[in-house]
Design a protein around this motif. Structure first.
Motif, PDB file in Angstrom:
ATOM      1  N   ALA A 163      11.501 -36.865 -23.607  1.00  0.00           N
ATOM      2  CA  ALA A 163      10.417 -37.040 -22.464  1.00  0.00           C
ATOM      3  C   ALA A 163       9.439 -37.798 -23.574  1.00  0.00           C
ATOM      4  CB  ALA A 163      10.123 -36.591 -21.723  1.00  0.00           C
TER       5      ALA A 163
ATOM      6  N   GLN B 219       7.963 -42.194 -23.846  1.00  0.00           N
ATOM      7  CA  GLN B 219       7.198 -42.154 -23.916  1.00  0.00           C
ATOM      8  C   GLN B 219       6.715 -43.291 -24.906  1.00  0.00           C
ATOM      9  OE1 GLN B 219       3.931 -40.163 -22.090  1.00  0.00           O
ATOM     10  NE2 GLN B 219       3.620 -42.347 -22.007  1.00  0.00           N
TER      11      GLN B 219
ATOM     12  N   GLU C 179       7.299 -47.061 -24.376  1.00  0.00           N
ATOM     13  CA  GLU C 179       7.229 -47.278 -22.934  1.00  0.00           C
ATOM     14  C   GLU C 179       5.699 -47.901 -23.351  1.00  0.00           C
ATOM     15  OE1 GLU C 179       6.593 -44.660 -19.396  1.00  0.00           O
ATOM     16  OE2 GLU C 179       5.584 -45.981 -18.657  1.00  0.00           O
TER      17      GLU C 179
ATOM     18  N   LYS D  20       4.536 -51.694 -23.783  1.00  0.00           N
ATOM     19  CA  LYS D  20       3.487 -52.496 -23.834  1.00  0.00           C
ATOM     20  C   LYS D  20       2.595 -53.680 -24.012  1.00  0.00           C
ATOM     21  CE  LYS D  20       0.588 -50.017 -20.245  1.00  0.00           C
ATOM     22  NZ  LYS D  20       0.107 -47.906 -20.084  1.00  0.00           N
TER      23      LYS D  20
ATOM     24  N   PRO E 148      10.359 -44.649 -17.130  1.00  0.00           N
ATOM     25  CA  PRO E 148      10.332 -43.447 -16.630  1.00  0.00           C
ATOM     26  C   PRO E 148      11.341 -43.231 -15.470  1.00  0.00           C
ATOM     27  CG  PRO E 148       8.078 -44.496 -15.329  1.00  0.00           C
ATOM     28  CD  PRO E 148       9.115 -45.953 -16.074  1.00  0.00           C
TER      29      PRO E 148
ATOM     30  N   THR F 286      13.648 -41.193 -18.278  1.00  0.00           N
ATOM     31  CA  THR F 286      14.317 -40.020 -18.747  1.00  0.00           C
ATOM     32  C   THR F 286      15.314 -39.353 -18.345  1.00  0.00           C
ATOM     33  OG1 THR F 286      11.084 -40.431 -18.970  1.00  0.00           O
ATOM     34  CG2 THR F 286      12.729 -38.210 -19.208  1.00  0.00           C
ATOM     35  N   THR F 287      14.807 -39.404 -16.607  1.00  0.00           N
ATOM     36  CA  THR F 287      16.282 -38.997 -15.897  1.00  0.00           C
ATOM     37  C   THR F 287      17.299 -39.464 -15.611  1.00  0.00           C
ATOM     38  OG1 THR F 287      14.674 -39.950 -13.939  1.00  0.00           O
ATOM     39  CG2 THR F 287      14.029 -37.690 -14.407  1.00  0.00           C
TER      40      THR F 287
END
Lengths: 446, 242, 192, 215, 348
Positions: free
Chosen positions: C82, C86, C89, C93, C108, C111-112
Motif C-alpha cells: 500500500a 502511494q 502515485e 503526480k 489505487p 493496491t487491491t
C-alpha cells in the motif's frame, strides 16, 4: 515502386488498380453534335462561389456573350453557349446532385451559331497578373472533372515558389478518351496554352504526363514540342488513378505532396490537357468557355464517340442523337470510377463533365452483389494510392466512429478514387462510407 | 493506501493524537488476534505437517514406522532436532519397529510439462536402489501427466531402481535415465509412459540430479544414521495416507 | 531446486502467466483493457509497482524471519504494498500529471490487485533469493503487460464487430481471456 | 431516505448480495479466487466460506469501530483488520486440513486483495450498524459462495466427472480436462455470464411484449 | 426510345473487380478437397467419418447460432464448411467422433459465433476448436494411427466409434494386429523430439507417416496451397514467410548443435507446419492487413513454432503459434499502419 522502376524504367506511383480500360472511342475523332433546343446553364459549374447572372428572363443573348459574372476572385464568369433567348432562371438538376440555379436559354434554331462576341488580345504583352485576369475572364475551369477555377490554380501563393508545370494527360478513368482526342487533334493549341500557363506561373519547365496506352498522343506531342527543351512529354504507367494530381506528380517528378497540402508545396502546379488546350485557343481570341469535348460511351450507347457539345446541353438531347439501349440503364457523368450517376434526363453537361457513360444490364448485374462482412483480405490496403487502410476505416464507418477515422486513420487524405470499393470482394461501399464520414465531420466542424 | 486528496482537504484535520491512538489500538488488536490464532493452531498444524511428512516417508520406504530427520552438508550427516537446526540437504531416515534403518527419503524436483514436479523418493542403502517415489506437488495435465502417479506400469519402475555408486563412490555408477516406453533393459532405466513422455522424463531427471548430489555424500555415512534410532516409534499412521 | 533465471522469467511471462494461468490481477485485466492507450500505461505502472513491492517484500521477509514473526507476514506485505503504491502515485503526480490523470483512478486499484500481493507471496513460498525475486517480478510484470496489451488489441478490434448483443460486455472479455489462456498453453514447459 | 428505513434490516439487506448485486456475476468483483480455486466444488466451497468469514468478521468489527476510526487512516485500518482475519483463516485452514490448504495455496492469503471485501468495508460496514452490516455481509458472502459453487460444480463435473470428490459417471467417463485448467475457468464464467445476460434480455423482451399487448 | 427504361442510381465507383467472398471461400474448399481425398485413402473409413461428422457439426452449429441470434443463415458463405474441414484435417485420424463434434461446436461457438460471425472472429475458429480439444482430451488427441493400415476401408479405427462422453479404448493391441512393421504410435515430430530419430524426408513429403489427418503429405499441401496462391485467394507472403521464419530459426539451432536439433528441412516437412502455413496462418480474417504487419505476423508464427517445438513441452507448436499470431494481429495492425502518402517520414 523503387525496384519496379529500376527494372522497367516505368514512371508510376505505388498501389492503384488496373481496371479494364474500354478505351474504344480513342480512334473516334471529335465531332460536333447538333445544338439542342434548350440549354441549361447552372451558375455553379465551378468550385467556389456561384456566378451572378447578368441577364433577365426574355433577354436575347448571342453566342459567346457573358451571361453571368464572377462573384469575386473565387468564381468565374459564364458565357452563352448559343444564340437564343433566356427563358428563365430556375432551379434545375445538376451533376453535383442537389438542384441549383441555372440560366435556361432557348436556342434559335435558325441561327448560324457563330461566336459573335470576342475580344482578341496579344498575349505576349500581358504581365502574369494580367494573364491571370484574362484567364478568369474566359471562365475556364479544370476540365478534367474537378472544375476548379483555372485562374486560381495558376495563381501561385506568395509564400510558395513553383518550378514545374505538370500537364495531366493521363485520363486514367476507363472509357474516357476526350483528352486523348484533344492531344491528338489540337497539339498546337495545347502548346500555346502551356506557354501561357508557364508565363502566368513563372515556371521554367513543363512536363506532360501521358499514360503509356496513348503512345500516339505522346508521339504527336513530341513532334510539336517547342525548341529549347523547356517542355517535355513523359509516358507513365497505365494505371488508375494515375490522373490524380498527387499520383502524377509522384510519377513524373518523384515528389510527394504532403498530406493535406497542395502541389505548390512541392513546387508544382498541375493542369489538365483539355484545360490548357482550351486556354490556348480561347485566350488570344478573348472568347469565353462555351463548349467542351465529352466522351459518350459505355455498353448502352449505340454510337459512341467524342463529341463537342455546347455547355448546358441536357443529356436527353445527347442520348437522342447517339441512341441508347437497355431496359435498365445507368447514366454516369464522367468516368465509371468517380463520376456520379444521375437520374434526371434534364441534367446538363457542365464545364467539369468529361464524359457521359451509359451502362446497361450485364455490367449493372455484375456489380450488384450482396454485401458481405469485411474479411480483412487487405486488397483495399494494397489498392489505396494514398496508402490508407480502408479496411479498418470501413469497419469504423459502420460503427459511426467518424471523428476517430479522421484523427487516427487519415480519413481526410482520401480523395474518393474508388480503388477500395473496386477491389473489395465483400462489395462493401467503402467510398460511399468515406464520403458520408467526411461530410458529417465537415458538418460537425462547421 | 491512497486517500483521494480532495477528500482529505475537505475534512477538518483530525488531531494526530486520536489518529495514532486508533492505529495503535487496531494494531494491538490485530496483533493479539493473530498471535492468539497462531498459538492455538501451531501445535495442530505441526502435527498435521508431521503426519503428512511421515505418511509420505513411510510410503516411499516400505516397512518403516519411525523417522528421524537429518541434513547432509559438508560436515557429513547431521541429525536435526528442534534445538539443533542445521543447514544442508534435508533427508528423512526411516526405521522399522526394531529400530533397523530401512531406508532414506529425500526430495527431488525437476521441470515437468507444466511446472516443476516435486518428489519424495526412498533410497535403500542395502540394495543401493530406489524403492519408491511419492509425488509431492504436481501441476501436470490431468489424465496425462499425472500418470506418473496412477500408471501401475510406471510406478513399478521404482520397486528397485538401481542407484549404485561407482567404485570410487564419487558418482552414480549409471545415470538414472528415462527410456522410451517398452525399451527398458537395465535396472537403472525408467520405462516411460507412452503419451506422457515429458512428465516421465522429468521424474528420471529429478531422481538422477538428486541422487548424484546426495548419495556420494551420504553413502560413507550411512552407519551414522543407524546410531541412536528413534526410541519411541510414533503411533501407527498408515490410515493417514492422504 | 534452484531454478535458472531464464526459466523463472519465461515461466512467469508465458506458461504461468500471472493473468492467464494464475488469474492474478484480473480486475485491471478486465477493467482497463478496453483501450490500448490506457492498457499499456496500466501495465507499465503495475510492473513498476511489482518491482518495488517485490524488493520490499524480500527485505521485509528477512526481518520477519529474523525475528521469527512470520505470522505477521501478510499484514506486513499488504502494508508495504500500500505504501509503495502511494509512493508511485505521488511520484507520478509530480513527474507526469497527464499520465496521472489518465491513470489516477487505476492506481489505487493496483493496491487491491492480487497480482502484486501474489507476487510477493509466491516469491516467498518459492524461497527465491534476491536476484530470483527480481527476475520473477520482471517476468510477472512483462507477462501482465503482454496479457493486457493483447487483450486490449483484441477488444479494440471487437468494438468494431457486429457482435450479438448478449455477448457484449464482461462475458466476451472473459471468453477472450479463455482463448488467450488456451493459446498460452502452448508455452508449457518452455525454458525448462 | 428516512433515517428509519435506512436503519431497518430487511430481507433486501441480505438478499442484495445474493442475487441482485451478486459480487461475482453482477459486480465482477474478486474474480481472482473465483477462477483460481473453482476447479473443484470442495475448493470452491472452502474458499467461499473462508471469504464469507473474513467478510463477516471484518464487516462487524469495522462497523463497531466506525465512529472511532479517523477518516484519513480508515483504509489503512480496514486493510489491517482484513489482513488480520485472513491470517486467522489461513491458520485455521492449515489446522483443519493440510490437503485443503495445499489445494487452495496462496489464494487464501490473497483474500486480502479481494476488492469485494474492502469495497464492502468502505461502502457498507463503515456506514451502518453492526447487525445490519453483518446481515449484508452474510448475504454478500452467501452470494459469493453461491457463485463459486456455480463455477466449481460445473468445472468439477465436466472436468473430473465427480462432484465434491464423489465419482458421478463411472470409470469410463472421459473428463474434459480443459475445464479444470485456467482456460476452462474463463470460459465457464463467461458462459454463466452469457446465460444470465440471455435470461435478462429475454425477460426484458417478454415484459416489453406484455406491455405492448396490454396497451 | 419509346419504351421507358428504368434508371439505376448508385454511387461511384460503377465498376467492380468482380470476384466475391463466396468465390474465395469456395476455392479454399476446392483446394482442400485433394488433401481430404488423400487422408481418406491413407486412413480409410475413420478419416472419412471424422471429416463428415466434424464438418456437419460445424455447419449445424453455425445454423444454430444464426437462429439464436435471429440472423439469416450464413451457411451460404462456406466459411463454416471451411472451418469444419480444416478442423478435421488437424485432428488425429482415429479421433473419437464425439470428441470431433465437441471440437467443431467449440470452434464455431467460441471461435466465431461469440464474435459476430464471419470476418469478426479474432482467431482462427478451426484452431480454437483444436486447442479446446487439445486441452480437454489430451490423451485422445495424441493417439495416432499408422498410415495405410490393413483393412482401413472396411473397418474403423477402434477409437473412432467411442460412445459419447466415454473414454476411447486403448488401441495398442489393435495397432500391432493391423501393421506389419512395429508402429511406434509416434509422429515424426515426437520421434525426433523424444527419441532423436529423424524420419526420412521423402516419407514426410509424400505423407506415409503418422500424424493428423491432413498434415502428413507436405507435397500435396504445398500443391494445393500454390493453387490458391496462384488464384490470388491467399496472400502468398504469409506461408512463405512463416516457412522462412521457421527455417531460419531451425537453421540457427541446427548450426549450433546438429545432433540435438533437427535440420531445417525436417522442420519444414514435419508436423502441421505446411498445413498451418498455407491454410491457417494465411486465413485473412486473423492476419494483419498492413504490408509490414503481414511480415511481422508471419515471421513471428514461424519463429514461435520452432521455439515451441524445440524447447516447449509439446511436440507441435504451429497451432499455438498461429493462435498467438492471431491474438497479436490487432496490435500488429495498429503499430504498423502504413505511412500515408505525403505524410512526413520524420517527426511522427
Amino acid at each position: 515502386m523503387g525496384l519496379f522502376d529500376l527494372f522497367f524504367g516505368l514512371k508510376t506511383f505505388a498501389h492503384g488498380i488496373h481496371p479494364p480500360y474500354h478505351k474504344d472511342t480513342a480512334d473516334k475523332p471529335i465531332r460536333r453534335l447538333p445544338f439542342p433546343p434548350q440549354l441549361i446553364l447552372p451558375l455553379d459549374q465551378h468550385i467556389g462561389k456561384p456566378a451572378i447572372p447578368l441577364v433577365k428572363k426574355g433577354q436575347e443573348v448571342v453566342r459567346g456573350e457573358p451571361i453571368a459574372k464572377a462573384d469575386g476572385g473565387f468564381s468565374v464568369p459564364l458565357h452563352a453557349p448559343a444564340t437564343g433567348r433566356v427563358s428563365g432562371i430556375e432551379l434545375m438538376p445538376t451533376p453535383k446532385g442537389p438542384k441549383s440555379n441555372a440560366i435556361i436559354i432557348d436556342t434559335y434554331e435558325s441561327s448560324t451559331q457563330e461566336v459573335l462576341w470576342k475580344q482578341p488580345r496579344e498575349m505576349s504583352e500581358l504581365s502574369p497578373a494580367e494573364a491571370i485576369q484574362a484567364i478568369q475572364e474566359t471562365g475556364m475551369v479544370g476540365l478534367g472533372g474537378a472544375a476548379f477555377p483555372s485562374h486560381l490554380k495558376l495563381t501561385i501563393p506568395e509564400d510558395k515558389t513553383v518550378d514545374t508545370l505538370v500537364i495531366n494527360g493521363c485520363e486514367c478513368e476507363p472509357y474516357l478518351t476526350c483528352d486523348h482526342r484533344v492531344m491528338l487533334e489540337h497539339p498546337q493549341a495545347l502548346m500555346r496554352g502551356i506557354r501561357y500557363a508557364m508565363r502566368a506561373t513563372g515556371t521554367s519547365q513543363a512536363i506532360i504526363g501521358v499514360e503509356d496506352n496513348k503512345m500516339d498522343a505522346v508521339e504527336i506531342l513530341r513532334d510539336h514540342l517547342p525548341k529549347g527543351g523547356s517542355i517535355r512529354v513523359e509516358s507513365v504507367e497505365t494505371k488508375y488513378p494515375q490522373g490524380s494530381e498527387k499520383m502524377l506528380i509522384k510519377s513524373v517528378l518523384n515528389r510527394e505532396v504532403p498530406a493535406g497540402g497542395l502541389p505548390a508545396d512541392v513546387g508544382v502546379v498541375v493542369n489538365n490537357v483539355g484545360t490548357l488546350a482550351g486556354l490556348g485557343r480561347l485566350l488570344p481570341e478573348g472568347e469565353g468557355l462555351i463548349e467542351r469535348v465529352i466522351t459518350v460511351a459505355g455498353p448502352g450507347i449505340v454510337k459512341p464517340g467524342n463529341y463537342l457539345v455546347p455547355l448546358g446541353t441536357p443529356i436527353r438531347h445527347i442520348l437522342e442523337q447517339v441512341g441508347y439501349e437497355g431496359s435498365r440503364t445507368e447514366f454516369i457523368l464522367g468516368g465509371p470510377m468517380m463520376g456520379p450517376a444521375v437520374s434526371a434526363m434534364d441534367t446538363p453537361i457542365t464545364k467539369g463533365t468529361s464524359g457521359l457513360l451509359v451502362l446497361n444490364e450485364p455490367s449493372i448485374e455484375e456489380e450488384s452483389h450482396k454485401i458481405w462482412p469485411c474479411i480483412r483480405c487487405a486488397r483495399c490496403v494494397k489498392a489505396c494510392p494514398m496508402h490508407l487502410n480502408p479496411s479498418i476505416l470501413g469497419q469504423m464507418a459502420a460503427k459511426r466512429k467518424y471523428e476517430e477515422m479522421a484523427e487516427d486513420y487519415h480519413l481526410n487524405d482520401c480523395f474518393e478514387c474508388g480503388c477500395c470499393s473496386y477491389v473489395c470482394p465483400s462489395n462493401i461501399p467503402l467510398v460511399q462510407y468515406f464520403r458520408i464520414a467526411k461530410a458529417i465531420n465537415r458538418e460537425q466542424a462547421a | 493506501m491512497s486517500t483521494p486528496e480532495t477528500e482529505v482537504m475537505q475534512q477538518p484535520a483530525t488531531p494526530a493524537g486520536p489518529m495514532i491512538r486508533t492505529l495503535m489500538g487496531i494494531a494491538m488488536l490485530s496483533g493479539f488476534l493473530v498471535v492468539l490464532t497462531y498459538q492455538l493452531t501451531k501445535p495442530i498444524i505441526e502435527e498435521n505437517q508431521r503426519r503428512a511428512i511421515e505418511a509420505a516417508v513411510f510410503q516411499v520406504i516400505p516397512d518403516a514406522v519411525a523417522r528421524k530427520d537429518f541434513v547432509v552438508n559438508e560436515t557429513g550427516v547431521v541429525a536435526v532436532t528442534a534445538e539443533n537446526p542445521a543447514e544442508g540437504i534435508p533427508i528423512y531416515a526411516g526405521y522399522d519397529q526394531e529400530g533397523q534403518l530401512k531406508g532414506i527419503a529425500a526430495k527431488a524436483a525437476a521441470q515437468g510439462y507444466a511446472d516443476i514436479i516435486y518428489l519424495l523418493y526412498g533410497y535403500e542403502p542395502e540394495c543401493q536402489c530406489i524403492r519408491g517415489i511419492k509425488v509431492l506437488k504436481l501441476a501436470e495435465t490431468p489424465g496425462l501427466g499425472d500418470k506418473i502417479i496412477t500408471d501401475a506400469n510406471f510406478v513399478a519402475n521404482f520397486d528397485a531402481l538401481d542407484a549404485s555408486l561407482n567404485d570410487a563412490g564419487s558418482d552414480l555408477a549409471n545415470d538414472i535415465v528415462t527410456v522410451k516406453h517398452g525399451t527398458k533393459q537395465n535396472p537403472w532405466e525408467i520405462d516411460a509412459i507412452s503419451g506422457a513422455t515429458i512428465s516421465a522424463k522429468a521424474v528420471g531427471k529429478a531422481l538422477n540430479l538428486s541422487a548424484k548430489a546426495l548419495l556420494p555424500k551420504l553413502a560413507p555415512q550411512v552407519e551414522k544414521l543407524k546410531e541412536d534410532p528413534p526410541r519411541q516409534p510414533p503411533e501407527q499412521v498408515e490410515e493417514q495416507v492422504n | 531446486m534452484t531454478e535458472s533465471l531464464s526459466f523463472i522469467f519465461l515461466n512467469a511471462v508465458l506458461a504461468n502467466n500471472f493473468v492467464l494461468a494464475l488469474f492474478l490481477g484480473l480486475c485491471p485485466f478486465l477493467g482497463v483493457s478496453g483501450k490500448l492507450n490506457t492498457a499499456l500505461p496500466m501495465g507499465l505502472a503495475t510492473m513498476f509497482v511489482m518491482l518495488v513491492s517485490s524488493v520490499s517484500a524480500y527485505l521485509i521477509n528477512i526481518v520477519l524471519v529474523m525475528f521469527e514473526i512470520e505470522f505477521l507476514r501478510l499484514i506486513a506485505y499488504i502494508a508495504v504494498i500500500a505504501s509503495a503504491v502511494q509512493l508511485v502515485e505521488m511520484a507520478l503526480k509530480k513527474l507526469s500529471p497527464a499520465l496521472f490523470r489518465s491513470l489516477g483512478i487505476f492506481l489505487p486499484l493496483i493496491t487491491t490487485n492480487c497480482a502484486i500481493l501474489g507476487l510477493a507471496l509466491f516469491q516467498t513460498f518459492k524461497e527465491y533469493n534476491f536476484t530470483q525475486s527480481l527476475v520473477y517480478a520482471i517476468g510477472a510484470g512483462v507477462g501482465f503487460i503482454l496479457a493486457i496489451v493483447l487483450m486490449a488489441g483484441l477488444r479494440e478490434k471487437l468494438e468494431l464487430s457486429t457482435m450479438p448483443s448478449i455477448t457484449q460486455g464482461a462475458a466476451v472479455s472473459l471468453m477472450l481471456g479463455g482463448l488467450l489462456s488456451l493459446s498460452f498453453m502452448g508455452f508449457a514447459g518452455l525454458g525448462g | 431516505m428516512s433515517k428509519r428505513s435506512n436503519d431497518s434490516i430487511t430481507w433486501g439487506t441480505f438478499s442484495e448480495g445474493l442475487w441482485r448485486d451478486n459480487p461475482v456475476f453482477v459486480m465482477l468483483l474478486g474474480m481472482c479466487p473465483v477462477l483460481a480455486v473453482t476447479n473443484s466444488a470442495i475448493n470452491a466451497l472452502a474458499m467461499g466460506l473462508a471469504t464469507t468469514f473474513v467478510l463477516l468478521a471484518s464487516g462487524a468489527l469495522i462497523s463497531l469501530l466506525r465512529h472511532s476510526i479517523p477518516k484519513q487512516v480508515r483504509i489503512a485500518t480496514y486493510i489491517v483488520i482484513i489482513a488480520t482475519f485472513v491470517t486467522i483463516v489461513d491458520y485455521a485452514i492449515q489446522a483443519i486440513s493440510l490437503d485443503l490448504y495445499n489445494a487452495l495455496g496462496a489464494f487464501i492469503q490473497l483474500i486480502v486483495a479481494n476488492c469485494m471485501i474492502l469495497g464492502r468495508a468502505e461502502a457498507y460496514a463503515s456506514r451502518n450498524r453492526p447487525l445490519k452490516s453483518f446481515t449484508n455481509a452474510l448475504g454478500m458472502g452467501a452470494g459469493f459462495t453461491l457463485a463459486l459453487l456455480c463455477l466449481g460444480v460445473v468445472r468439477e463435473v465436466l472436468g473430473a466427472g465427480s462432484l465434491f470428490g464423489i465419482d458421478l459417471f463411472g470409470p469410463r467417463f472421459e473428463p474434459w480436462v480443459v475445464m479444470i485448467l485456467p482456460a476452462g475457468g474463463f470460459i465457464v464464467l463467461g458462459a454463466w455470464l452469457l446465460l444470465f445476460e440471455w435470461l435478462k434480455q429475454r425477460k426484458e423482451r417478454l415484459e416489453l411484449e406484455a406491455a405492448a399487448e396490454t396497451r | 426510345m419509346s419504351k421507358k427504361p428504368t434508371i439505376e442510381l448508385r454511387t461511384s465507383p460503377h465498376a467492380h473487380a468482380g470476384g466475391d467472398v463466396v468465390r474465395i471461400m469456395r476455392n479454399v474448399v476446392y483446394a482442400m478437397l485433394p488433401i481430404c481425398a488423400f487422408t481418406i485413402w491413407q486412413f480409410g473409413l475413420s478419416a472419412l467419418a471424422l471429416l463428415l461428422v466434424v464438418t456437419a457439426t460445424c455447419m449445424a452449429s453455425e445454423r444454430l447460432f444464426n437462429r439464436l441470434s435471429s440472423q439469416p443463415s450464413s451457411l451460404g458463405d462456406w466459411s463454416a464448411a471451411i472451418t469444419g474441414i480444416l478442423l478435421a484435417l488437424t485432428l488425429p485420424p482415429g479421433f473419437p467422433l464425439w470428441m470431433g463434434a465437441v471440437a467443431a461446436f467449440a470452434a464455431v461457438a467460441l471461435g466465431k459465433a461469440l464474435f459476430g460471425g464471419l470476418g469478426m472472429n479474432a482467431m482462427n475458429p478451426a484452431l480454437i476448436g483444436r486447442a479446446f480439444v487439445q486441452a480437454a482430451f489430451p490423451v485422445a488427441i495424441t493417439t495416432w494411427t499408422p498410415a495405410f493400415f490393413e483393412g482401413r476401408f472396411t473397418s474403423f479405427v477402434p477409437t473412432t466409434l467411442t460412445p459419447p462422453f466415454l473414454q476411447p479404448p486403448v488401441i495398442g493391441d489393435w495397432v500391432t494386429s493391423v501393421t506389419v512393421d512395429a508402429f511406434s504410435g509416434a509422429t515424426p515430430l515426437a520421434l525426433q523430439k523424444f527419441e532423436g530419430v529423424q524420419m526420412d524426408a521423402m516419407d514426410m513429403l509424400l505423407g506415409t507417416t503418422a500424424g493428423s489427418a491432413g498434415e502428413t503429405s507436405a507435397l500435396l499441401i504445398l500443391i494445393c496451397g500454390l493453387y490458391l496462391a496462384a488464384r490470388r485467394m491467399l496472400d502468398w507472403r504469409i506461408p512463405v514467410l512463416v516457412m522462412l521464419g521457421a527455417a531460419v530459426t531451425a537453421g540457427i539451432f541446427f548450426l549450433i548443435d546438429p545432433v540435438k536439433y533437427p535440420d531445417p528441412l525436417f522442420v519444414f516437412l514435419s508436423g502441421g507446419l505446411m498445413l498451418g502455413a498455407w491454410f491457417m496462418a494465411s486465413d485473412m480474417v486473423g492476419s494483419p492487413v498492413t504490408p509490414l504487419g503481414v511480415v511481422i505476423y508471419a515471421l513471428m508464427i514461424g519463429v514461435l513454432t520452432v521455439i515451441i517445438r524445440l524447447f516447449g513441452g509439446l511436440t507441435e507448436g504451429v497451432m499455438y503459434a498461429i493462435l498467438l499470431g492471431n491474438a497479436a494481429t490487432p496490435l500488429i495492425d495498429q503499430l504498423t499502419q502504413p505511412r500515408v502518402f505525403g505524410e512526413q517520414r520524420v517527426g511522427k
